[in-house]
Design a protein around this motif. Structure first.
Motif, PDB file in Angstrom:
ATOM      1  N   ASN A 111       0.319  -1.247   0.125  1.00 11.97           N
ATOM      2  CA  ASN A 111      -0.214   0.137  -0.319  1.00 11.97           C
ATOM      3  C   ASN A 111       0.963   1.636   0.146  1.00 11.97           C
ATOM      4  OD1 ASN A 111      -2.652  -1.496   0.261  1.00 11.97           O
ATOM      5  ND2 ASN A 111      -2.523  -1.443   2.310  1.00 11.97           N
ATOM      6  N   LEU A 112       1.652   1.408   0.629  1.00 12.69           N
ATOM      7  CA  LEU A 112       2.118   2.070   0.824  1.00 12.69           C
ATOM      8  C   LEU A 112       3.864   2.754  -0.739  1.00 12.69           C
ATOM      9  CD1 LEU A 112       5.044   3.134   3.745  1.00 12.69           C
ATOM     10  CD2 LEU A 112       5.979   3.603   1.593  1.00 12.69           C
ATOM     11  N   ALA A 113       3.804   1.402  -1.563  1.00 14.34           N
ATOM     12  CA  ALA A 113       4.928   1.227  -2.273  1.00 14.34           C
ATOM     13  C   ALA A 113       3.939   1.746  -3.428  1.00 14.34           C
ATOM     14  CB  ALA A 113       5.471   0.085  -2.685  1.00 14.34           C
ATOM     15  N   CYS A 114       2.932   1.524  -3.718  1.00 11.22           N
ATOM     16  CA  CYS A 114       1.750   2.151  -4.009  1.00 11.22           C
ATOM     17  C   CYS A 114       1.672   3.271  -3.772  1.00 11.22           C
ATOM     18  CB  CYS A 114       0.433   0.729  -4.525  1.00 11.22           C
ATOM     19  SG  CYS A 114      -0.187  -0.531  -4.847  1.00 11.22           S
ATOM     20  N   GLU A 115       1.292   4.446  -3.213  1.00  5.90           N
ATOM     21  CA  GLU A 115       0.696   5.750  -2.534  1.00  5.90           C
ATOM     22  C   GLU A 115       2.175   6.400  -3.433  1.00  5.90           C
ATOM     23  OE1 GLU A 115      -1.119   8.802  -2.349  1.00  5.90           O
ATOM     24  OE2 GLU A 115      -1.715   6.750  -1.676  1.00  5.90           O
ATOM     25  N   LEU A 116       3.312   5.520  -3.177  1.00  5.89           N
ATOM     26  CA  LEU A 116       4.877   6.169  -3.922  1.00  5.89           C
ATOM     27  C   LEU A 116       4.654   6.254  -5.605  1.00  5.89           C
ATOM     28  CD1 LEU A 116       7.092   5.680  -1.803  1.00  5.89           C
ATOM     29  CD2 LEU A 116       6.823   7.660  -1.351  1.00  5.89           C
ATOM     30  N   VAL A 117       3.883   5.038  -5.929  1.00  5.47           N
ATOM     31  CA  VAL A 117       3.990   5.206  -7.667  1.00  5.47           C
ATOM     32  C   VAL A 117       2.938   6.486  -8.101  1.00  5.47           C
ATOM     33  CG1 VAL A 117       2.936   3.575  -9.304  1.00  5.47           C
ATOM     34  CG2 VAL A 117       3.412   3.086  -7.921  1.00  5.47           C
ATOM     35  N   SER A 118       1.486   6.961  -6.809  1.00  2.00           N
ATOM     36  CA  SER A 118       0.908   7.860  -7.372  1.00  2.00           C
ATOM     37  C   SER A 118       1.758   9.484  -7.412  1.00  2.00           C
ATOM     38  CB  SER A 118      -0.458   7.431  -6.660  1.00  2.00           C
ATOM     39  OG  SER A 118      -0.810   8.078  -5.576  1.00  2.00           O
ATOM     40  N   SER A 119       2.526   9.281  -6.933  1.00  2.00           N
ATOM     41  CA  SER A 119       2.871  10.546  -6.292  1.00  2.00           C
ATOM     42  C   SER A 119       4.738   9.929  -6.726  1.00  2.00           C
ATOM     43  CB  SER A 119       2.659  11.658  -4.857  1.00  2.00           C
ATOM     44  OG  SER A 119       2.850  12.637  -4.772  1.00  2.00           O
ATOM     45  N   ASN A 120       4.997  11.609  -6.544  1.00  2.00           N
ATOM     46  CA  ASN A 120       7.259  11.512  -7.159  1.00  2.00           C
ATOM     47  C   ASN A 120       7.217  11.436  -5.545  1.00  2.00           C
ATOM     48  OD1 ASN A 120       7.037  11.659  -9.524  1.00  2.00           O
ATOM     49  ND2 ASN A 120       6.919  13.240 -10.464  1.00  2.00           N
ATOM     50  N   PHE A 121       7.201  12.728  -4.729  1.00  2.00           N
ATOM     51  CA  PHE A 121       7.231  12.465  -3.312  1.00  2.00           C
ATOM     52  C   PHE A 121       6.809  12.455  -2.628  1.00  2.00           C
ATOM     53  CE2 PHE A 121      11.185  13.696  -6.561  1.00  2.00           C
ATOM     54  CZ  PHE A 121      11.734  13.368  -5.362  1.00  2.00           C
ATOM     55  N   HIS A 122       7.139  11.675  -1.495  1.00  2.00           N
ATOM     56  CA  HIS A 122       6.860  12.232  -0.026  1.00  2.00           C
ATOM     57  C   HIS A 122       7.051  12.193   1.352  1.00  2.00           C
ATOM     58  CE1 HIS A 122       1.916  11.546  -1.146  1.00  2.00           C
ATOM     59  NE2 HIS A 122       2.346  10.136  -1.995  1.00  2.00           N
ATOM     60  N   VAL A 123       6.374  12.794   1.902  1.00  2.00           N
ATOM     61  CA  VAL A 123       6.829  13.640   3.282  1.00  2.00           C
ATOM     62  C   VAL A 123       6.306  11.830   4.024  1.00  2.00           C
ATOM     63  CG1 VAL A 123       7.068  14.795   5.046  1.00  2.00           C
ATOM     64  CG2 VAL A 123       7.141  15.402   2.832  1.00  2.00           C
ATOM     65  N   VAL A 124       7.171  11.767   5.759  1.00  2.00           N
ATOM     66  CA  VAL A 124       6.955  10.798   6.027  1.00  2.00           C
ATOM     67  C   VAL A 124       5.195  11.003   6.456  1.00  2.00           C
ATOM     68  CG1 VAL A 124       7.617   9.227   8.226  1.00  2.00           C
ATOM     69  CG2 VAL A 124       8.853  10.170   6.573  1.00  2.00           C
ATOM     70  N   PHE A 125       5.055  11.767   7.458  1.00  2.00           N
ATOM     71  CA  PHE A 125       4.289  12.243   7.977  1.00  2.00           C
ATOM     72  C   PHE A 125       2.781  12.836   7.104  1.00  2.00           C
ATOM     73  CE2 PHE A 125       5.290  16.584   6.994  1.00  2.00           C
ATOM     74  CZ  PHE A 125       4.933  17.062   6.939  1.00  2.00           C
ATOM     75  N   ASN A 126       3.108  12.755   5.880  1.00  2.00           N
ATOM     76  CA  ASN A 126       1.459  12.436   4.877  1.00  2.00           C
ATOM     77  C   ASN A 126       1.959  10.952   4.674  1.00  2.00           C
ATOM     78  OD1 ASN A 126       1.919  15.346   4.454  1.00  2.00           O
ATOM     79  ND2 ASN A 126       2.343  15.142   2.016  1.00  2.00           N
ATOM     80  N   VAL A 127       2.550   9.727   4.318  1.00  2.00           N
ATOM     81  CA  VAL A 127       2.330   8.842   3.363  1.00  2.00           C
ATOM     82  C   VAL A 127       1.745   8.066   5.247  1.00  2.00           C
ATOM     83  CG1 VAL A 127       3.625   6.510   3.908  1.00  2.00           C
ATOM     84  CG2 VAL A 127       4.722   8.585   2.581  1.00  2.00           C
ATOM     85  N   ALA A 128       2.135   8.385   6.645  1.00  2.00           N
ATOM     86  CA  ALA A 128       1.581   8.432   7.990  1.00  2.00           C
ATOM     87  C   ALA A 128       0.192   8.459   7.669  1.00  2.00           C
ATOM     88  CB  ALA A 128       1.933   8.886   9.249  1.00  2.00           C
ATOM     89  N   ASN A 129      -0.459   9.783   7.711  1.00  2.00           N
ATOM     90  CA  ASN A 129      -1.592   9.815   7.116  1.00  2.00           C
ATOM     91  C   ASN A 129      -2.772   8.941   5.605  1.00  2.00           C
ATOM     92  OD1 ASN A 129      -1.436  11.649   9.884  1.00  2.00           O
ATOM     93  ND2 ASN A 129      -1.284  13.350   8.128  1.00  2.00           N
ATOM     94  N   ILE A 130      -1.818   8.855   4.868  1.00  2.00           N
ATOM     95  CA  ILE A 130      -3.120   7.943   4.239  1.00  2.00           C
ATOM     96  C   ILE A 130      -2.621   6.415   3.820  1.00  2.00           C
ATOM     97  CG2 ILE A 130      -1.923   7.556   1.320  1.00  2.00           C
ATOM     98  CD1 ILE A 130      -0.935  10.332   1.221  1.00  2.00           C
TER      99      ILE A 130
END
Length: 81
Positions: free
Chosen positions: A4-23
């Protein structure tokens, strides 16, 4: 969780850790742990800007593999119903 986390990185080029945690709906420490694990596996890279750490997928090959794994996972869930 890591898929799920990797899929979220596919949809956006860069993520900050706290955004990933929320998502992905996990505590910050859990998201950070999963990102570190993916980094150790050479699936993600990071860059720092001040106190912020931005994570992204290593390259297009990894992006394609994750998209394929995600599609396969969704197909298995559909067949299992």
């Amino acid at each position: 969780m890591r898929l799920n986390l990797a899929c979220e990185l596919v949809s956006s080029n860069f993520h900050v850790v706290f955004n990933v945690a929320n998502i992905i709906g996990s505590p910050l420490a859990t998201a950070s742990h999963h990102l570190r694990t993916l980094k150790k596996l050479n699936l993600v890279k990071y860059r720092k800007e001040g106190k912020l750490v931005f994570y992204s997928l290593v390259d297009e090959h990894v992006r394609q593999l994750i998209q394929l794994a995600s599609t396969h996972s969704q197909e298995l869930m559909t067949v299992g119903k």
